[in-house]
Design a protein around this motif. Sequence first.
Motif, PDB file in Angstrom:
ATOM      1  N   ARG A   1       0.678  -1.127  -0.238  1.00  0.00           N
ATOM      2  CA  ARG A   1       0.354   0.586  -0.343  1.00  0.00           C
ATOM      3  C   ARG A   1       0.953   1.554   0.492  1.00  0.00           C
ATOM      4  N   LEU A   2       0.461   2.224  -0.277  1.00  0.00           N
ATOM      5  CA  LEU A   2       0.729   2.864  -0.482  1.00  0.00           C
ATOM      6  C   LEU A   2       1.178   4.131   1.131  1.00  0.00           C
ATOM      7  N   ASN A   3       1.965   5.147   1.705  1.00  0.00           N
ATOM      8  CA  ASN A   3       1.486   5.603   2.457  1.00  0.00           C
ATOM      9  C   ASN A   3       0.771   6.717   2.404  1.00  0.00           C
ATOM     10  N   THR A   4       0.302   7.923   3.194  1.00  0.00           N
ATOM     11  CA  THR A   4      -1.251   8.353   2.575  1.00  0.00           C
ATOM     12  C   THR A   4      -0.283   9.972   2.037  1.00  0.00           C
ATOM     13  N   TRP A   5       1.570   9.832   2.431  1.00  0.00           N
ATOM     14  CA  TRP A   5       1.553  11.073   1.967  1.00  0.00           C
ATOM     15  C   TRP A   5       1.854  10.684   0.488  1.00  0.00           C
ATOM     16  N   GLU A   6       2.689   9.871   0.262  1.00  0.00           N
ATOM     17  CA  GLU A   6       2.986   9.473  -1.108  1.00  0.00           C
ATOM     18  C   GLU A   6       1.285   9.559  -2.044  1.00  0.00           C
ATOM     19  N   SER A   7      -0.008   8.982  -1.249  1.00  0.00           N
ATOM     20  CA  SER A   7      -0.864   8.608  -2.022  1.00  0.00           C
ATOM     21  C   SER A   7      -1.054  10.758  -1.954  1.00  0.00           C
ATOM     22  N   LEU A   8      -0.997  10.862  -1.570  1.00  0.00           N
ATOM     23  CA  LEU A   8      -1.704  12.740  -1.197  1.00  0.00           C
ATOM     24  C   LEU A   8      -1.062  13.427  -2.913  1.00  0.00           C
ATOM     25  N   THR A   9       0.591  13.288  -3.318  1.00  0.00           N
ATOM     26  CA  THR A   9       1.317  13.141  -3.914  1.00  0.00           C
ATOM     27  C   THR A   9       1.151  12.364  -6.147  1.00  0.00           C
ATOM     28  N   THR A  10       0.588  10.654  -5.691  1.00  0.00           N
ATOM     29  CA  THR A  10       0.098  10.881  -5.938  1.00  0.00           C
ATOM     30  C   THR A  10      -1.654  11.045  -6.364  1.00  0.00           C
TER      31      THR A  10
ATOM     32  N   LYS B   1      -5.725  13.496 -13.515  1.00  0.00           N
ATOM     33  CA  LYS B   1      -5.819  13.051 -14.866  1.00  0.00           C
ATOM     34  C   LYS B   1      -7.449  12.460 -14.842  1.00  0.00           C
ATOM     35  N   GLY B   2      -8.230  12.922 -13.578  1.00  0.00           N
ATOM     36  CA  GLY B   2      -9.694  12.762 -13.363  1.00  0.00           C
ATOM     37  C   GLY B   2      -9.915  11.205 -13.236  1.00  0.00           C
ATOM     38  N   VAL B   3      -8.525  10.360 -12.786  1.00  0.00           N
ATOM     39  CA  VAL B   3      -9.060   9.558 -12.127  1.00  0.00           C
ATOM     40  C   VAL B   3      -8.702   9.118 -10.908  1.00  0.00           C
ATOM     41  N   ILE B   4      -9.314   9.211  -9.776  1.00  0.00           N
ATOM     42  CA  ILE B   4      -8.687   8.982  -8.144  1.00  0.00           C
ATOM     43  C   ILE B   4      -9.522   7.539  -7.516  1.00  0.00           C
ATOM     44  N   ALA B   5      -8.479   7.431  -7.301  1.00  0.00           N
ATOM     45  CA  ALA B   5      -8.555   5.923  -6.609  1.00  0.00           C
ATOM     46  C   ALA B   5      -8.724   6.054  -4.784  1.00  0.00           C
ATOM     47  N   PRO B   6     -10.189   4.879  -4.539  1.00  0.00           N
ATOM     48  CA  PRO B   6     -10.820   5.074  -3.272  1.00  0.00           C
ATOM     49  C   PRO B   6      -9.652   5.586  -1.684  1.00  0.00           C
ATOM     50  N   LYS B   7      -8.618   4.913  -2.092  1.00  0.00           N
ATOM     51  CA  LYS B   7      -7.865   4.987  -0.690  1.00  0.00           C
ATOM     52  C   LYS B   7      -7.076   6.367  -0.906  1.00  0.00           C
ATOM     53  N   GLU B   8      -6.661   6.554  -2.098  1.00  0.00           N
ATOM     54  CA  GLU B   8      -5.552   7.829  -1.662  1.00  0.00           C
ATOM     55  C   GLU B   8      -6.386   9.302  -1.897  1.00  0.00           C
ATOM     56  N   LYS B   9      -5.884   9.460  -0.286  1.00  0.00           N
ATOM     57  CA  LYS B   9      -7.085  10.750  -0.431  1.00  0.00           C
ATOM     58  C   LYS B   9      -6.312  11.572   0.319  1.00  0.00           C
ATOM     59  N   THR B  10      -6.287  12.437   0.348  1.00  0.00           N
ATOM     60  CA  THR B  10      -5.734  14.029   1.206  1.00  0.00           C
ATOM     61  C   THR B  10      -6.093  13.564   2.389  1.00  0.00           C
TER      62      THR B  10
ATOM     63  N   GLY C   1     -15.127   7.044  11.533  1.00  0.00           N
ATOM     64  CA  GLY C   1     -14.204   6.674  10.943  1.00  0.00           C
ATOM     65  C   GLY C   1     -12.550   7.097  11.391  1.00  0.00           C
ATOM     66  N   PHE C   2     -13.266   7.915  12.468  1.00  0.00           N
ATOM     67  CA  PHE C   2     -10.582   8.287  12.473  1.00  0.00           C
ATOM     68  C   PHE C   2     -10.723   7.459  12.727  1.00  0.00           C
TER      69      PHE C   2
ATOM     70  N   LEU D   1       2.224   4.832   9.801  1.00  0.00           N
ATOM     71  CA  LEU D   1       1.370   4.011   9.753  1.00  0.00           C
ATOM     72  C   LEU D   1       0.299   3.418   9.320  1.00  0.00           C
ATOM     73  N   SER D   2      -0.474   4.876   9.735  1.00  0.00           N
ATOM     74  CA  SER D   2      -1.919   4.125   9.444  1.00  0.00           C
ATOM     75  C   SER D   2      -2.053   4.458   8.393  1.00  0.00           C
ATOM     76  N   ASP D   3      -3.485   3.970   8.117  1.00  0.00           N
ATOM     77  CA  ASP D   3      -4.370   3.227   7.057  1.00  0.00           C
ATOM     78  C   ASP D   3      -5.204   4.122   6.726  1.00  0.00           C
ATOM     79  N   ASN D   4      -5.350   4.658   8.056  1.00  0.00           N
ATOM     80  CA  ASN D   4      -6.379   5.961   7.963  1.00  0.00           C
ATOM     81  C   ASN D   4      -5.934   7.135   6.837  1.00  0.00           C
ATOM     82  N   HIS D   5      -6.471   7.923   6.517  1.00  0.00           N
ATOM     83  CA  HIS D   5      -5.880   9.554   5.912  1.00  0.00           C
ATOM     84  C   HIS D   5      -7.001  10.554   6.976  1.00  0.00           C
ATOM     85  N   LYS D   6      -7.695  10.351   7.669  1.00  0.00           N
ATOM     86  CA  LYS D   6      -8.850  11.074   8.543  1.00  0.00           C
ATOM     87  C   LYS D   6      -7.722  10.258  10.417  1.00  0.00           C
TER      88      LYS D   6
END
Length: 224
Positions: A1-10, A17-26, A52-53, A101-106
Amino acid sequence: RLNTWESLTTGIAQQAKGVIAPKEKTPFITFVLGGPGSGKGTQCIKIVETFGFAHLSAGDLLRREIASKSADGAMILNTIKEGKIVPSQVTVKLIQKEMELSDNHKFLIDGFPRTEENRVSFEQILSEWQSQIGVEPNVVLFFDCPEEEMVKRVLNRNEGRVDDNLETIKKRLTVFQALSLPVINYYSEKGKLYTIKAIGTEDEIFEQVRPIFAAFEVCSQTVG
Ligand SMILES: Nc1ncnc2c1ncn2[C@@H]1O[C@H](COP(=O)(O)OP(=O)(O)O)[C@@H](O)[C@H]1O
Ligand SMILES: O=c1ccn([C@@H]2O[C@H](COP(=O)(O)OP(=O)(O)O)[C@@H](O)[C@H]2O)c(=O)[nH]1
Ligand SMILES: [Mg+2]
């Protein structure tokens, strides 16, 4: 899995590009502030259940360091006994590690920042991670509770804490007034502060908290 911060930039690239995967959130960051015994931890549990925080209690992370007999343990224990504030670098590092370490983004960051110095240290970390986005928390909750009620609750808390005695509580209240209220005022001026009247039953208080997060849920559904 990508961590939150990598996910942020991707995430930004994918948004373009108009696509956003559910897990990859700010990341969505909430600071939960208020004096000792104002009910921060109690309400965080309800926020976690309902919205769900991930709950990151700065005090719990510091107590875990003491229990793990880490190099900083003795210093942290003495600081907590005195009702003083642990050096920012120690606390910020613990919070940062938990977020990575968290999988959460909130994130609910409970009992931090307690000083202007804490606030600036954390914002520096955020700015290294997410330079394009800005370094502000999304929401700052302030549990506003009369001192005599806070004292009563802390003396009845019964968690065996070294700082839940009248002498240390008095020191903590002084530290709260002198060092933590300026942080609360800072976010008030920024328009980020949501003040909760923290007297009444736990459920009554949560009914003030719920609509704040419910509004953000609607927002993210509309945008996402
Ligand atoms: N609304 C409330 N009314 C009475 N007691 C409460 C209320 N909310 C929390 N408490 C109790 O007061 C104590 C302090 O609450 P806690 O959530 O640990 O506060 P904080 O994290 O702000 O120090 C706990 O024993 C908790 O069970
Ligand atoms: O960012 C923080 C959070 C907590 N503490 C220390 O840990 C104690 C307990 O904090 P906690 O948030 O658990 O107390 P609460 O407000 O919930 O009673 C504080 O009085 C401080 O001594 C600290 O130094 N920095
Ligand atoms: Mg607490």
